[in-house]
Design a protein around this motif. Structure first.
Motif, PDB file in Angstrom:
ATOM      1  N   GLY A 313      90.133  22.401  48.200  1.00 21.11           N
ATOM      2  CA  GLY A 313      90.171  23.670  47.480  1.00 21.11           C
ATOM      3  C   GLY A 313      88.952  24.527  47.704  1.00 21.11           C
ATOM      4  O   GLY A 313      88.865  25.626  47.187  1.00 21.11           O
ATOM      5  N   ARG A 315      87.373  24.927  50.982  1.00 22.18           N
ATOM      6  CA  ARG A 315      87.056  25.002  52.414  1.00 22.18           C
ATOM      7  C   ARG A 315      86.211  26.233  52.713  1.00 22.18           C
ATOM      8  O   ARG A 315      86.378  27.272  52.068  1.00 22.18           O
ATOM      9  CB  ARG A 315      88.335  25.060  53.244  1.00 22.18           C
ATOM     10  CG  ARG A 315      89.279  23.908  53.007  1.00 22.18           C
ATOM     11  CD  ARG A 315      88.835  22.654  53.690  1.00 22.18           C
ATOM     12  NE  ARG A 315      89.484  21.517  53.042  1.00 22.18           N
ATOM     13  CZ  ARG A 315      89.433  20.273  53.476  1.00 22.18           C
ATOM     14  NH1 ARG A 315      88.741  19.961  54.542  1.00 22.18           N
ATOM     15  NH2 ARG A 315      90.045  19.322  52.844  1.00 22.18           N
ATOM     16  N   GLN A 317      86.280  28.725  54.399  1.00 20.70           N
ATOM     17  CA  GLN A 317      87.100  29.690  55.123  1.00 20.70           C
ATOM     18  C   GLN A 317      87.637  30.638  54.070  1.00 20.70           C
ATOM     19  O   GLN A 317      88.102  30.208  53.029  1.00 20.70           O
ATOM     20  CB  GLN A 317      88.251  28.964  55.817  1.00 20.70           C
ATOM     21  CG  GLN A 317      89.288  29.877  56.417  1.00 20.70           C
ATOM     22  CD  GLN A 317      90.289  29.116  57.285  1.00 20.70           C
ATOM     23  OE1 GLN A 317      90.027  28.792  58.421  1.00 20.70           O
ATOM     24  NE2 GLN A 317      91.437  28.839  56.724  1.00 20.70           N
ATOM     25  N   ASN A 318      87.555  31.921  54.315  1.00 18.81           N
ATOM     26  CA  ASN A 318      88.041  32.838  53.297  1.00 18.81           C
ATOM     27  C   ASN A 318      89.540  33.073  53.453  1.00 18.81           C
ATOM     28  O   ASN A 318      90.161  32.554  54.385  1.00 18.81           O
ATOM     29  CB  ASN A 318      87.236  34.152  53.324  1.00 18.81           C
ATOM     30  CG  ASN A 318      87.389  34.903  54.636  1.00 18.81           C
ATOM     31  OD1 ASN A 318      88.314  34.649  55.405  1.00 18.81           O
ATOM     32  ND2 ASN A 318      86.482  35.819  54.896  1.00 18.81           N
ATOM     33  N   VAL A 319      90.117  33.834  52.522  1.00 22.46           N
ATOM     34  CA  VAL A 319      91.566  34.030  52.555  1.00 22.46           C
ATOM     35  C   VAL A 319      92.006  34.818  53.784  1.00 22.46           C
ATOM     36  O   VAL A 319      93.174  34.837  54.118  1.00 22.46           O
ATOM     37  CB  VAL A 319      92.098  34.745  51.284  1.00 22.46           C
ATOM     38  CG1 VAL A 319      92.000  33.839  50.099  1.00 22.46           C
ATOM     39  CG2 VAL A 319      91.371  36.041  51.049  1.00 22.46           C
TER      40      VAL A 319
ATOM     41  N   ASN B 767      93.454  32.110  46.179  1.00 19.41           N
ATOM     42  CA  ASN B 767      92.615  31.523  47.223  1.00 19.41           C
ATOM     43  C   ASN B 767      93.000  30.078  47.509  1.00 19.41           C
ATOM     44  O   ASN B 767      92.983  29.636  48.645  1.00 19.41           O
ATOM     45  CB  ASN B 767      91.157  31.557  46.793  1.00 19.41           C
ATOM     46  CG  ASN B 767      90.639  32.968  46.757  1.00 19.41           C
ATOM     47  OD1 ASN B 767      91.400  33.920  46.883  1.00 19.41           O
ATOM     48  ND2 ASN B 767      89.348  33.113  46.585  1.00 19.41           N
ATOM     49  N   ARG B 768      93.329  29.360  46.452  1.00 16.09           N
ATOM     50  CA  ARG B 768      93.645  27.954  46.622  1.00 16.09           C
ATOM     51  C   ARG B 768      94.862  27.795  47.540  1.00 16.09           C
ATOM     52  O   ARG B 768      94.893  26.950  48.419  1.00 16.09           O
ATOM     53  CB  ARG B 768      93.937  27.367  45.229  1.00 16.09           C
ATOM     54  CG  ARG B 768      94.210  25.901  45.219  1.00 16.09           C
ATOM     55  CD  ARG B 768      92.953  25.134  45.539  1.00 16.09           C
ATOM     56  NE  ARG B 768      93.290  23.806  46.001  1.00 16.09           N
ATOM     57  CZ  ARG B 768      92.990  22.680  45.357  1.00 16.09           C
ATOM     58  NH1 ARG B 768      92.281  22.737  44.259  1.00 16.09           N
ATOM     59  NH2 ARG B 768      93.334  21.529  45.835  1.00 16.09           N
ATOM     60  N   ALA B 770      95.979  30.009  49.730  1.00 11.30           N
ATOM     61  CA  ALA B 770      95.667  30.490  51.076  1.00 11.30           C
ATOM     62  C   ALA B 770      95.014  29.372  51.886  1.00 11.30           C
ATOM     63  O   ALA B 770      95.331  29.161  53.056  1.00 11.30           O
ATOM     64  CB  ALA B 770      94.743  31.705  50.996  1.00 11.30           C
ATOM     65  N   GLU B 771      94.144  28.632  51.254  1.00 15.76           N
ATOM     66  CA  GLU B 771      93.482  27.538  51.966  1.00 15.76           C
ATOM     67  C   GLU B 771      94.479  26.453  52.377  1.00 15.76           C
ATOM     68  O   GLU B 771      94.435  25.933  53.489  1.00 15.76           O
ATOM     69  CB  GLU B 771      92.425  26.932  51.057  1.00 15.76           C
ATOM     70  CG  GLU B 771      91.763  25.742  51.683  1.00 15.76           C
ATOM     71  CD  GLU B 771      90.906  25.033  50.673  1.00 15.76           C
ATOM     72  OE1 GLU B 771      89.919  25.627  50.248  1.00 15.76           O
ATOM     73  OE2 GLU B 771      91.235  23.899  50.324  1.00 15.76           O
TER      74      GLU B 771
END
Lengths: 448, 936
Positions: A313, A315, A317-319, B767-768, B770-771
């Motif tokens: 949750g 990482r 890396q952005n969206v 965001n969660r 998307a990851e």
């Protein structure tokens, strides 16, 4: 790193030919410790009448303790004191710096100071004779002493003491951090962050390996919200035994696949491409040693990719699918190879909720680099905490960044050996060790 | 299709009507009001003044001695409206007993500023016409005293509404009885906020015809990166309605009668000036806003009247810093013809024709320090409406209303963008394509150009009926509505979009034409009955019962099938045991139809990256992408349903000069539209490469067929009836009698409202998720259920009004006090709040709460990163206004908004600071130019 290597075996013994870069430390200091004040006339008409500002003097005693005190004793210095140190003070909110050299008892004095809070940084580089004195002792690696802190100056006489520690050259250390972004115009979100990189340098005299090491991004509480301000975050921010991180990348390899010879750099790029292809003035990072790859940014097939080992949750890396966003507001650490999944994940407070951060114990951390924003350099921006990390890791951040735009920060040169090998300064005090690059622009793949 | 017929409720309604119908008679429950209308200065009788009881059809005309007599007036606090030709309208509060005769004399003056007891706020006992529900009625005098630029400024007289300086800067949407919840935006992505839902659910009726925002498509959709300054998704932008042309505003906060539909919160009924009146010019100037209005009404030959007005107002935003401005031009023409009138009874046939034009252009031109950045949002519209009213008997009418409303909307946003290198495809259909690598600086521009249309028709028959020993006032009506959009729509160059956020799974949007989107049609039927009855002991009870059925069609016309239908019973009851007390309670159901954007959402594009080979040598590079298109339309999408409950009381002294009204309410809207994350997965083909030696100078190629495939989870944003909006609180208005030595009185209005917004179904966290999509090593991701937010607002406005009728001077000091403002996210910070997980093949697996702490779910025990509770510092500011009469019955006002220049309280240890609107001075004047040139 893949450039032809220098001969190994250079060591501090050849310090005779070095150029001590201490001059860099005193740049910007004006007239010997006097803090400038507009309208500087002494009107003593009514003492304490509440009219003009009363000035103060400050005497700082530089102290050493523990391991550093033992090294100081080897050098024959007075017990617990650091003589000859260059002490630099800077008033919070001002760009004026003053310096003074500590006397034989480790005391440095400043007069005619405006009341307020001052950051103090201390550095004492060992000369060739002193280095020879330490040879053969357990403190053989010590090349400098450094420290820092913060003191409050009131009108009248003030005294304070500052702790300094012993610094060693270290093997794998940060040498440059390009963590800002380039904007096309101020005030609008047209920024270019893909050319960000971290540069690591082998400051020792033997080959080291990067396999399995971990690049750790610290965190930066802002002081604007009582639910997660500097005080609330203090147990995590200033833990003497660990640092906390949501984002970290592991170097590939598990043995000796990625060597770093002495005097060589390794660049970890967000995108290992020629960035001038997309935005003029950005560096060519095609020769980067490692690349942090996201799903949507370009992937150079010739450069090995870093492995994202951040907690689930979180990482790096952005969206938008772009990897490794570096920040000027925080610090970076290098950790020894370890199985990060075995490290505990700690929920830490964040604006009324929690954020999971992985706890890296002190014994894993081998270097820390903290190029912070200058105080009040961003008008209207959120206030931040002056101390980001416990002094066990780094004694004071370098308040260097003037904006968050296109600035690069690197470690100062301590010495240049006869064979041209550069020794970088590492006193575990970013305030002393880190400077902006000469032109402000990034200088990947090289130390000065 | 969901079709709910609430037969039980209907039966109950009928039973109630019959039961009350068997009680006692009018003689015991109504009173007669008599009085004399005279001129304030001379004391002379005013002949032919009309006197009516607000909110009822009761009306009398003063005779040659100025005497009037109103019979069958229901007991309780009321407001008499007294109008005389050439005089300012007076609003006279009165407490009516249950029987007997009560006398109330009324004085009129040519200028309202000279009227004793002038009302410059909403009347405590005010009633909307034909409505029993709680209302704030704002008459012409209160509107004139507002120094407002638009209708929004007038609505600040409603309890719980925050005051803003006059001007046209920023969108002006109005929401009844709902406050902002945590975060200005949404629960996930671009779900409508509580403010959006509440403002869309507040019906604005302009001159008898509802305004609608349902066909407004000026939005970039749930995935758009640029939020346009458009009113799409919320309520109508009130900037289009100038304050200077308003005659009367009725805000029905409680349960409206069955006559009103397509709403969840309440109704704002707006009447603009019509008929014959003296020409006047009005201007308002302050450092940011300047504007003027010319208005006049003429009596024409026969029984005809023509009125026209034109308004031009401009607001500069951040004057001196930017060129940003908002400009409104508005014009209205109304014509009334009364045909076959015999001069004794009302005219048998009345034709009302209105033509409205408005334009509101909000322009943000390029600045010299930021070339390449500019935007505008330009709305203009024209509406033609006709109302034909046929008298079918005494107090009996058949009314046909028809209107065609067109709004041309253009939005443009232009910006310089800079993006890193990325693989790109410009396919507009599904399939695989060899793409390109793009990146660098570019000029992005989007244009949205739509034309929103509404065709509206209502046929209503209003007649008194003698039924079961009661005199009933019945209304039976039918409404037809058709709304559609046309125009070139959402346009941009795919390669140079506003957003730089392509993430390797979701593609850039694609352009969309609006003229391909089908229309929406809706039908409604309603029956409304209002009558007076009595409880044992002759306690008068007034009831308004109604039922309404709304049908949303699944085709584009009224003869197509039914997509959703809702039957809505509504009850308002009012008890007046004593003349000084009125007790009221109401309950009702309402519905709001989904918007065109929600019924016909834009297709969603997914550009999956198969190969991302960015070699140093451009010849060796290879980008391969596959485009997938998914339609998020939801055939089950239907009405949002609301239930409103309220109870309250009104107290008034016998002369009506002091009063107190308190209302408690509980409103609940279910099925408001939000985006349901529909989890699917795409198959991403993986290919082996040929000539992939770096540095050989040969183009890299992929080998078909693919070697293998992996799955990419995606979420479709499907509009669904998911959100529940609950608002509860109380409103109070207090009017104290004038303190005569100082000629000053105090009025207080206050409201305390808590709004709660919950989203049903699953929520995956932005965001969660998307990851999870982007990293194939992440095997699963948590989902949450019933996420929610809440907000509380306590607002009090104290008005000290000093009035000197002899000088025609009114001084007002209004203090607005935010005594409570708090917002929170429900369930934030709870690491066990998740409900289950989603796999990479889109499977949704729920996990029982007691098992969520198990070691196997450690990867899911992550709290949502939502802000915790936020409390805003309590604070206040003062507005001052001085209004004086000018010779010739003009008026001049000076106002100071935030007169003490308070900046707003700073953030403290546990409270967030507040920024108050800046100090602003201004002046407003009205000149009766008609009087100078001769009355028309």
């Amino acid at each position: 790193m893949r450039h032809p290597g220098h001969a190994t075996g250079s060591s501090l013994r050849w310090f005779g030919g070095m150029f001590v870069a201490a001059a860099l430390l005193v740049s910007g200091c004006g007239d010997g410790g006097r803090v400038l004040n507009p309208g500087d006339d002494d009107d003593d008409g009514n003492d304490g009448g509440g009219g003009g500002l009363q000035r103060g003097s400050l005497t700082i005693t530089v102290q050493v303790s523990g391991e550093a005190a033992e090294a100081a004793a080897e050098l024959g210095w007075p017990a617990g004191r650091l003589p000859g140190a260059l002490v630099t003070i800077q008033r919070t909110g001002s760009s004026e710096r003053s310096d003074a050299t500590a006397d034989a008892q480790g005391s440095a004095s400043f007069a005619d100071l405006l009341p307020g809070f001052y950051t103090v940084s201390v550095v004492r580089l060992l000369d060739a004779a002193e280095l020879t004195q330490l040879e053969g002792t357990v403190h053989e690696e010590v090349s400098a002493f450094g420290g820092g802190g913060s003191v409050e100056v009131k009108s009248g006489t003030n005294t304070a003491s500052v702790q300094a520690g012993a610094g060693s050259r270290g093997g794998r250390i940060f040498s440059e951090l390009f963590s800002t972004v380039a904007y096309t115009q101020t005030g609008e979100f047209a920024s270019y962050a893909d050319a960000q990189f971290v540069e690591i340098y082998n400051n020792s005299d033997s080959t080291v390996y990067l396999d399995g090491m971990i690049l750790v991004q610290g965190f930066f509480p802002l002081d604007d919200d009582p639910r997660a301000d500097c005080d609330v975050m203090a147990p995590y921010r200033l833990d003497p035994d660990a640092i906390y991180s949501t984002n970290h990348l592991q170097f590939p390899g598990s043995g000796r696949q990625y060597p770093l010879p002495p005097g060589e750099t390794a660049v970890i790029a967000r995108d290992a491409i020629d960035h001038s292809e997309f935005w003029a003035g950005m560096p060519d990072l095609r020769q980067a040693d490692f690349e942090a790859v996201g799903t949507a940014d370009v992937d150079n097939p010739a450069v090995p990719n870093m492995i994202d080992v951040s907690p689930p949750g979180k990482r790096w890396q952005n969206v938008q699918g772009r990897a490794m966003g570096l920040s000027t507001l925080t610090y970076y650490a290098l950790a020894k190879p370890t199985d990060v999944t075995a490290l505990p994940i700690v929920p830490t407070p964040t604006y009324g909720t929690t954020t999971e951060r992985r706890r890296f114990p002190r014994e894993l951390i081998i270097d820390v680099f903290s190029a912070h924003l200058r105080p009040q350099s961003l008008p209207g921006s959120d206030p931040y905490c002056a101390q980001l990390i416990h002094p066990n890791f780094d004694r004071a951040p370098a308040f260097l960044a003037g904006s968050m735009t296109n600035e690069s920060f690197r470690r100062r040169v301590l010495a240049r050996l006869a064979d041209g090998t550069v020794i970088l300064q590492r006193t575990r005090t970013s305030a002393s060790d880190v400077e902006a690059t000469a032109s402000g622009a990034p200088t990947p793949f090289a130390v000065p | 299709m969901r079709f709910r017929v609430r037969a039980r409720v209907l039966t109950a309604l009928c039973a109630v009507m019959l039961a009350w119908g068997s009680a006692s008679t009018y003689a015991q429950t109504t009173a007669t009001v008599v009085g004399r209308v005279t001129e304030a200065r001379s004391g002379a009788a005013i002949v032919a003044a009309t006197v009516s009881v607000e909110g009822t059809a009761l009306r009398a005309i003063a005779d040659s001695t100025g005497l009037f007599r109103l019979e069958r007036v229901p007991p309780g606090p009321h407001v008499l409206i007294v109008e005389g030709l050439g005089y300012a309208t007076a609003r006279v509060p009165i407490a009516v007993p249950a029987g007997g005769v009560v006398r109330r004399d009324v004085e009129l003056a040519t200028s309202a500023l000279q009227l004793p007891g002038l009302t410059v706020t909403a009347e405590v006992a005010g009633r909307a016409r034909g409505e029993l529900g709680t209302a704030s009625v704002i008459g012409r005098e209160a509107i004139s005293a507002r120094s407002a630029s638009s209708l929004a400024g007038v609505l600040e007289l409603v309890p719980g509404v925050e005051m803003r300086p006059p001007g046209l800067d920023g969108m002006q949407q109005f929401a009844l009885r709902a406050v902002q919840t945590s975060g200005a935006g949404s629960l996930t992505l671009s779900d409508p906020s509580a403010a959006d839902i509440a403002s869309a659910g507040t019906l604005i009726v302009l001159d008898g015809v509802p305004l609608s925002n349902n066909a407004n498509l000026q939005t970039t959709g749930p995935r758009g990166e640029v939020a346009l300054a458009s009113s799409a998704r919320g309520g109508v932008d009130l900037r289009r309605i100038p304050a200077s042309t308003l005659e009367r505003v009725e805000v029905i906060r409680g349960v409206p009668s069955a006559r009103y539909g397509d709403l969840t919160q309440g109704v704002v009924v707006v009447d603009t000036r019509a008929g014959a009146y003296d020409a006047e010019a009005r201007g308002l100037f302050d450092p940011q806003t300047g504007g003027g209005t010319l208005a006049a009404g003429w009596r024409l030959f026969g029984a005809q009247a023509l009125a026209a007005n034109v308004d031009v107002t401009r607001t500069g935003v951040d004057t001196g810093l930017r060129e940003e401005e908002a400009l409104r031009v508005s014009a209205q023409v109304s014509h009334r013809a009364e045909l076959f009138a015999d001069g004794v009874r009302g005219p048998p046939l009345t034709l009302d024709t209105r033509v409205d034009y408005f334009q509101v252009y909000a322009d943000n031109p390029p600045r010299s320090d930021a070339p390449g950045f500019s935007s505008f949002n330009r709305d203009r519209g024209m509406r033609v409406s006709e109302r034909v009213r046929l008298a079918t008997g005494p107090e009996s009418h058949l009314t046909l209303t028809a209107s065609l409303d067109w709004t041309g909307q253009r939005s443009m946003h232009r910006a310089v963008r800079l993006r890193g290198g990325l693989p790109f495809t410009d396919r507009v259909d599904e399939g695989r394509a060899v793409g390109r690598f793009i990146g660098g600086q570019y000029q992005a521009r989007i244009d949205l150009e739509g034309e929103a249309w509404q065709l509206y028709t209502r046929l209503e028959h209003e007649r008194p009926v003698w039924l079961l020993g009661r005199d009933h006032s019945l209304r039976l009506g039918a409404e037809l509505r058709r709304e559609w959009n046309s125009g070139p729509g959402y346009q941009f160059d795919i390669e140079f979009p506003m957003q730089v956020s392509f993430n390797g799974v979701q593609g850039f949007d694609r352009p969309r034409r609006f003229d391909e989107i089908p229309a929406m049609a809706a039908t409604a039927l309603y029956l409304d009955d209002r009558f007076l009855s009595a409880l044992p002991g002759d306690v008068p009870l007034e009831l308004q019962l109604g039922v309404r059925a709304d049908l949303l069609h699944d085709g584009t016309h009224w003869f197509s099938g039914v997509r959703d239908a809702v039957v809505q019973p509504r009850v308002n009851a009012q008890l007046a045991p004593w003349p000084w007390l009125r007790l009221r309670a109401a309950a009702g159901r309402m519905t709001k139809q989904p918007t065109l954007e929600q019924v016909h959402p834009a297709p969603q594009y997914f550009d999956v990256v198969n190969v991302n080979w960015f070699a140093a040598d451009p010849i060796e590079r290879l980008a391969l992408l596959t485009t997938f298109i998914r339609e998020p339309a939801n055939p089950d999408l239907g009405y949002a349903r609301a239930r409103k409950l309220e109870a309250g009381f009104e107290l008034a002294t016998s002369d009506g000069n002091a009063s107190l009204a308190v209302t408690a309410f509980h409103d609940r809207t279910t099925g408001a539209v939000a985006y349901r994350p529909e989890i699917q997965f795409l198959l991403r083909d993986r290919y082996a490469l040929r000539d992939s030696v770096i540095g050989d100078g040969l183009p890299t190629e992929f080998l078909d067929p693919p070697t293998h495939a992996d799955t990419v989870p995606i979420r479709l944003d499907v509009p669904a009836n998911l959100q529940t909006l609950r608002s509860a609180g109380w409103e109070a208005t207090l009017r104290l009698p004038e303190f005569r030595p100082l000629q000053t009185r105090l009025e207080v209005q206050a409201a305390l409202v808590e709004t709660n917004l919950r989203k049903g179904g699953i929520d995956v966290g932005g965001n969660r998720f998307a990851e999870f999509q982007l990293d194939e090593r992440v095997a699963r991701t948590p989902y949450w259920e019933n996420v929610g937010r809440s907000g509380e607002l306590g607002l009090a406005t104290y008005r000290l009004i000093h009035h000197q009728p002899q000088l025609g001077l009114v001084l007002t000091a209004a203090v607005q006090h935010h005594f409570l403002e708090r917002r929170r996210n429900i369930g934030s910070g709870d690491t066990l709040a998740w409900a289950g997980y989603i796999t990479r093949t889109g499977e949704i697996v729920s996990v029982a709460r007691e098992r969520r702490g198990d070691p196997e779910f450690e990867d899911l025990r992550v709290s949502r990163t939502l802000p915790g509770p936020t409390t805003v510092v309590a604070d206040w500011f003062v507005n001052l206004q001085a209004t004086m009469r000018l010779p010739g019955d003009g008026r001049l006002s000076f106002y100071a908004f935030n007169a003490l220049a308070r900046p707003g309280a700073r953030t403290t240890a546990d409270r967030i600071g507040r920024t108050l609107p800046r100090l602003r001075f201004g002046a407003e004047g009205t000149l009766p130019v008609g009087a100078w040139w001769g009355s028309p």
